[in-house]
Design a protein around this motif. Sequence first.
Motif, PDB file in Angstrom:
ATOM      1  N   TYR A 104       0.760  -1.861   0.139  1.00  0.00           N
ATOM      2  CA  TYR A 104       0.187   0.345   0.220  1.00  0.00           C
ATOM      3  C   TYR A 104       1.139   0.915  -0.025  1.00  0.00           C
ATOM      4  N   PHE A 105       0.276   1.962  -1.070  1.00  0.00           N
ATOM      5  CA  PHE A 105       1.338   3.334  -1.431  1.00  0.00           C
ATOM      6  C   PHE A 105      -0.001   4.418  -1.133  1.00  0.00           C
ATOM      7  N   GLN A 106       0.689   5.275  -0.918  1.00  0.00           N
ATOM      8  CA  GLN A 106      -0.237   7.142  -1.196  1.00  0.00           C
ATOM      9  C   GLN A 106       0.758   7.991  -1.393  1.00  0.00           C
ATOM     10  N   ILE A 107       0.711   7.473  -3.152  1.00  0.00           N
ATOM     11  CA  ILE A 107       1.593   8.414  -4.527  1.00  0.00           C
ATOM     12  C   ILE A 107       1.785   9.585  -3.958  1.00  0.00           C
ATOM     13  N   GLU A 108       0.453   9.957  -3.460  1.00  0.00           N
ATOM     14  CA  GLU A 108       0.523  11.324  -3.650  1.00  0.00           C
ATOM     15  C   GLU A 108       0.805  12.559  -2.324  1.00  0.00           C
ATOM     16  N   THR A 109       1.017  11.361  -0.995  1.00  0.00           N
ATOM     17  CA  THR A 109       1.924  12.149  -0.380  1.00  0.00           C
ATOM     18  C   THR A 109       2.523  11.520   0.421  1.00  0.00           C
ATOM     19  N   ASP A 110       3.056  10.282   0.160  1.00  0.00           N
ATOM     20  CA  ASP A 110       3.993   9.734   0.849  1.00  0.00           C
ATOM     21  C   ASP A 110       5.414   9.497  -0.369  1.00  0.00           C
ATOM     22  N   LEU A 111       5.944  10.410  -0.058  1.00  0.00           N
ATOM     23  CA  LEU A 111       6.782  10.236  -0.967  1.00  0.00           C
ATOM     24  C   LEU A 111       8.091  12.149  -0.741  1.00  0.00           C
ATOM     25  N   GLN A 112       9.252  12.019  -1.546  1.00  0.00           N
ATOM     26  CA  GLN A 112      10.286  12.878  -1.413  1.00  0.00           C
ATOM     27  C   GLN A 112      10.576  13.311  -2.881  1.00  0.00           C
ATOM     28  N   VAL A 113      10.658  14.365  -3.131  1.00  0.00           N
ATOM     29  CA  VAL A 113      11.594  15.289  -4.689  1.00  0.00           C
ATOM     30  C   VAL A 113      12.749  15.706  -4.096  1.00  0.00           C
ATOM     31  N   PHE A 114      13.940  15.161  -4.985  1.00  0.00           N
ATOM     32  CA  PHE A 114      15.227  15.166  -4.860  1.00  0.00           C
ATOM     33  C   PHE A 114      15.802  15.479  -6.306  1.00  0.00           C
ATOM     34  N   SER A 115      16.362  16.984  -6.435  1.00  0.00           N
ATOM     35  CA  SER A 115      16.578  17.653  -7.730  1.00  0.00           C
ATOM     36  C   SER A 115      17.080  16.581  -8.700  1.00  0.00           C
ATOM     37  N   ASP A 116      17.657  15.349  -8.385  1.00  0.00           N
ATOM     38  CA  ASP A 116      17.906  14.582 -10.027  1.00  0.00           C
ATOM     39  C   ASP A 116      17.632  13.290  -9.895  1.00  0.00           C
ATOM     40  N   GLU A 117      18.106  12.666 -10.711  1.00  0.00           N
ATOM     41  CA  GLU A 117      17.484  11.064 -10.949  1.00  0.00           C
ATOM     42  C   GLU A 117      18.568  10.150  -9.128  1.00  0.00           C
ATOM     43  N   ILE A 118      16.961   9.630  -8.779  1.00  0.00           N
ATOM     44  CA  ILE A 118      18.173   8.668  -7.255  1.00  0.00           C
ATOM     45  C   ILE A 118      18.488   7.369  -7.347  1.00  0.00           C
ATOM     46  N   ILE A 119      19.928   7.392  -7.652  1.00  0.00           N
ATOM     47  CA  ILE A 119      21.256   6.480  -8.048  1.00  0.00           C
ATOM     48  C   ILE A 119      21.205   5.679  -6.609  1.00  0.00           C
ATOM     49  N   PHE A 120      21.173   5.956  -5.830  1.00  0.00           N
ATOM     50  CA  PHE A 120      21.754   4.767  -4.366  1.00  0.00           C
ATOM     51  C   PHE A 120      20.249   5.420  -3.713  1.00  0.00           C
ATOM     52  N   ILE A 121      20.561   3.597  -2.309  1.00  0.00           N
ATOM     53  CA  ILE A 121      19.600   4.281  -1.690  1.00  0.00           C
ATOM     54  C   ILE A 121      19.892   3.514  -0.478  1.00  0.00           C
ATOM     55  N   GLU A 122      20.220   3.911   0.600  1.00  0.00           N
ATOM     56  CA  GLU A 122      20.890   2.458   1.634  1.00  0.00           C
ATOM     57  C   GLU A 122      20.056   2.547   3.642  1.00  0.00           C
ATOM     58  N   SER A 123      19.548   1.429   3.198  1.00  0.00           N
ATOM     59  CA  SER A 123      18.743   2.042   4.748  1.00  0.00           C
ATOM     60  C   SER A 123      20.149   1.822   6.189  1.00  0.00           C
ATOM     61  N   VAL A 124      20.306   2.577   7.088  1.00  0.00           N
ATOM     62  CA  VAL A 124      20.818   2.635   8.717  1.00  0.00           C
ATOM     63  C   VAL A 124      19.915   2.276   9.486  1.00  0.00           C
ATOM     64  N   GLU A 125      19.816   1.800  10.889  1.00  0.00           N
ATOM     65  CA  GLU A 125      19.284   1.755  11.964  1.00  0.00           C
ATOM     66  C   GLU A 125      18.901   3.158  11.771  1.00  0.00           C
ATOM     67  N   THR A 126      19.275   4.523  11.976  1.00  0.00           N
ATOM     68  CA  THR A 126      18.878   6.232  12.390  1.00  0.00           C
ATOM     69  C   THR A 126      18.037   6.554  11.187  1.00  0.00           C
ATOM     70  N   GLY A 127      18.578   5.767   9.863  1.00  0.00           N
ATOM     71  CA  GLY A 127      17.710   6.727   8.727  1.00  0.00           C
ATOM     72  C   GLY A 127      18.001   6.033   7.733  1.00  0.00           C
ATOM     73  N   VAL A 128      18.360   7.199   6.328  1.00  0.00           N
ATOM     74  CA  VAL A 128      18.742   6.483   4.709  1.00  0.00           C
ATOM     75  C   VAL A 128      19.645   7.457   4.076  1.00  0.00           C
ATOM     76  N   TYR A 129      20.541   6.810   3.777  1.00  0.00           N
ATOM     77  CA  TYR A 129      21.785   7.523   2.809  1.00  0.00           C
ATOM     78  C   TYR A 129      21.368   6.834   1.408  1.00  0.00           C
ATOM     79  N   LEU A 130      20.866   8.652   0.797  1.00  0.00           N
ATOM     80  CA  LEU A 130      20.268   8.496  -1.083  1.00  0.00           C
ATOM     81  C   LEU A 130      21.175   9.624  -1.817  1.00  0.00           C
ATOM     82  N   ALA A 131      21.569   8.635  -2.447  1.00  0.00           N
ATOM     83  CA  ALA A 131      22.332   9.676  -3.705  1.00  0.00           C
ATOM     84  C   ALA A 131      21.761   9.615  -5.125  1.00  0.00           C
TER      85      ALA A 131
END
Length: 194
Positions: A104-131
């Motif tokens: 289940y996704f609420q694609i209108e609200t549950d999102l963040q927009v970034f300046s360019d294409e997301i090429i990397f995501i990695e989750s850690v205990e305290t958050g998420v690294y994203l490039a």
Amino acid sequence: RIGTKIELTSSGGIVVSWINSEPNADYINIYLTPTSAKQALWYVKLPVDLGSYTIQTPIETGDPLKTFNYYPPPNGSIVTRHNGRLLIANNNILFWSKPLEPHYFQIETDLQVFSDEIIFIESVETGVYLATADSYLYFLSGTDPDQFERSVKGNFLVASGRALRLRSKDIPIQVENQRIVPVFASEKGILVGL
């Protein structure tokens, strides 16, 4: 935008009444959930000016309600998990699922927009690294994506995809707790996500 009031009647029916606050609405659809069902089914279409309706008979069949403003997972190039949620990168948008409901996704609200294409995501205990492809490494701090706080960790290119996940005792740095940590490549060298 239609306020609803539901009452049980002494005769065994259910009275549904509504206050229309949507000036362009001509009718409302009532959906009911049968006993032990997980999906609401269409019951009746009524004119808005009727004001109320009494449901006398239970429902067993009908067209299913497609959403509740939930949608299936969007297409994406990178998929990972974070604290009971599914994270999906689609071009420059990061979407996340409802907690413990990866379908289940609420694609209108549950999102963040970034300046360019997301090429990397990695989750850690305290958050998420994203490039992103424009050479930004972000850290989205928090366990709940709805409350993520975004900070820039660097302005350099990170290798696309996902990180290696290694036991902290197997990498040559001091880590407080024995745990699995992501290790990933960048133009600045090898990085460890803590």
